[in-house]
Design an enzyme around this catalytic site. Structure first.
Site: not given
Ligand code: PAF
Length: 280
Positions: A30-32, A34-35, A148, A150, A154, A188
């Protein structure tokens, strides 16, 4: 751009190329935009870039959240195609990542980093994230991996994972990319309906307001103001607002002169849970 469903096939392909440095951009698709900024940074810093697209089941504590997560592989590939030959996409099925019959996380110890905020609210989430990131890092042995801010918690967990497992990779953290109205870009966001989308900028606006209040209010007062802001807007359900030490992620009640603080928020807007954070 080449697309691989299997890790061994991608690695076999890499063996036929002379590659000095590999950048890995792990995503759940679901690339945007930001990706794409992560992809561009990785392209500038490496001569080969692997983008993984995999909705990792072990990091979801709620099956309905996993099922509702947008899956848009065709669209994602169209967004990556213009980057050309340097991009290798790894878009596996679950069994390439979790061979056998068990789809379960490894066990890691992250201490207090894992027991606060997202870790507290989403049981097992970071064990699942660490498992997939560890598998990707060990499987492709990238020079650099891009994440990222955000998902700031993580990022802290991944730094700890890399240190604990002594993985030979540089973790590159990339700033949050926002829509014009301030909403942090997230896969999301596409689940928000039009009304919710128009309400969503309140999240970042409230974070900015909390920073502005720093000079006149205590952290406890700021917490209170943020909580009542969302109570007055019933479309939202505040999950947490937390001002924390930027390294330990533990909540703080005052900011010491040598301390860097960060403010973190998670809210539910309709059915969609959104997170954001700012340097505080
Ligand atoms: O940030 C995310 O999209 C996920 O947590 C990741 C790092 C790709 C691991 O599934």
């Amino acid at each position: 751009m080449k697309v691989f469903k299997e890790q061994f096939a991608l690695n076999n392909y890499l063996k036929t190329k002379t590659v000095d440095s590999i950048g890995l951009v792990p995503t759940m698709g679901a690339l945007h935009f930001g990706h794409l900024t992560l992809v561009e940074k990785a392209m500038n810093e490496n001569n080969c870039v692997i983008v993984s697209i995999f909705v990792n089941p072990t990091q979801f504590d709620d099956i309905s959240d996993l099922n509702a997560y947008p899956k848009t592989l065709e669209e994602d590939l169209q967004k990556l195609a213009p980057y050309g030959d340097k991009i290798l996409v790894y878009a596996p099925d679950v069994r390439d990542v979790y061979p056998g019959t068990a789809t379960s996380s490894n066990r890691y110890t992250f201490g207090l980093l894992e027991t606060t905020m997202e870790g507290k609210k989403r049981a097992g989430h970071f064990q699942g994230v660490a498992t997939i990131v560890h598998k990707l890092l060990a499987g492709f042995n990238p020079t650099r991996a891009y994440f990222g801010e955000k998902d700031y918690q993580q990022l802290c967990i991944i730094h700890q994972l890399v240190a604990q497992e002594q993985l030979p990779v540089t973790i590159v953290s990339c700033p949050i990319i926002r829509e014009k109205d301030g909403l942090a870009m997230s896969s999301r966001n596409r689940r928000l309906n039009q009304k919710e989308r128009s309400q969503a900028p309140l999240i970042y606006a409230t974070l900015k307001r909390s920073i502005a209040l720093k000079t006149s209010s205590s952290l406890e007062e700021i917490n209170h103001i943020v909580t009542s802001t969302f109570e007055q807007n019933p479309a939202f359900k505040l999950d947490y607002f937390c001002i924390a030490d930027a390294r330990s992620l533990q909540p703080i009640t005052t900011i010491k002169p040598d301390q860097t603080a960060r403010a973190f928020i998670a809210v539910k807007l309709g059915d969609v849970r959104l997170i954001d954070n700012v340097n505080f």
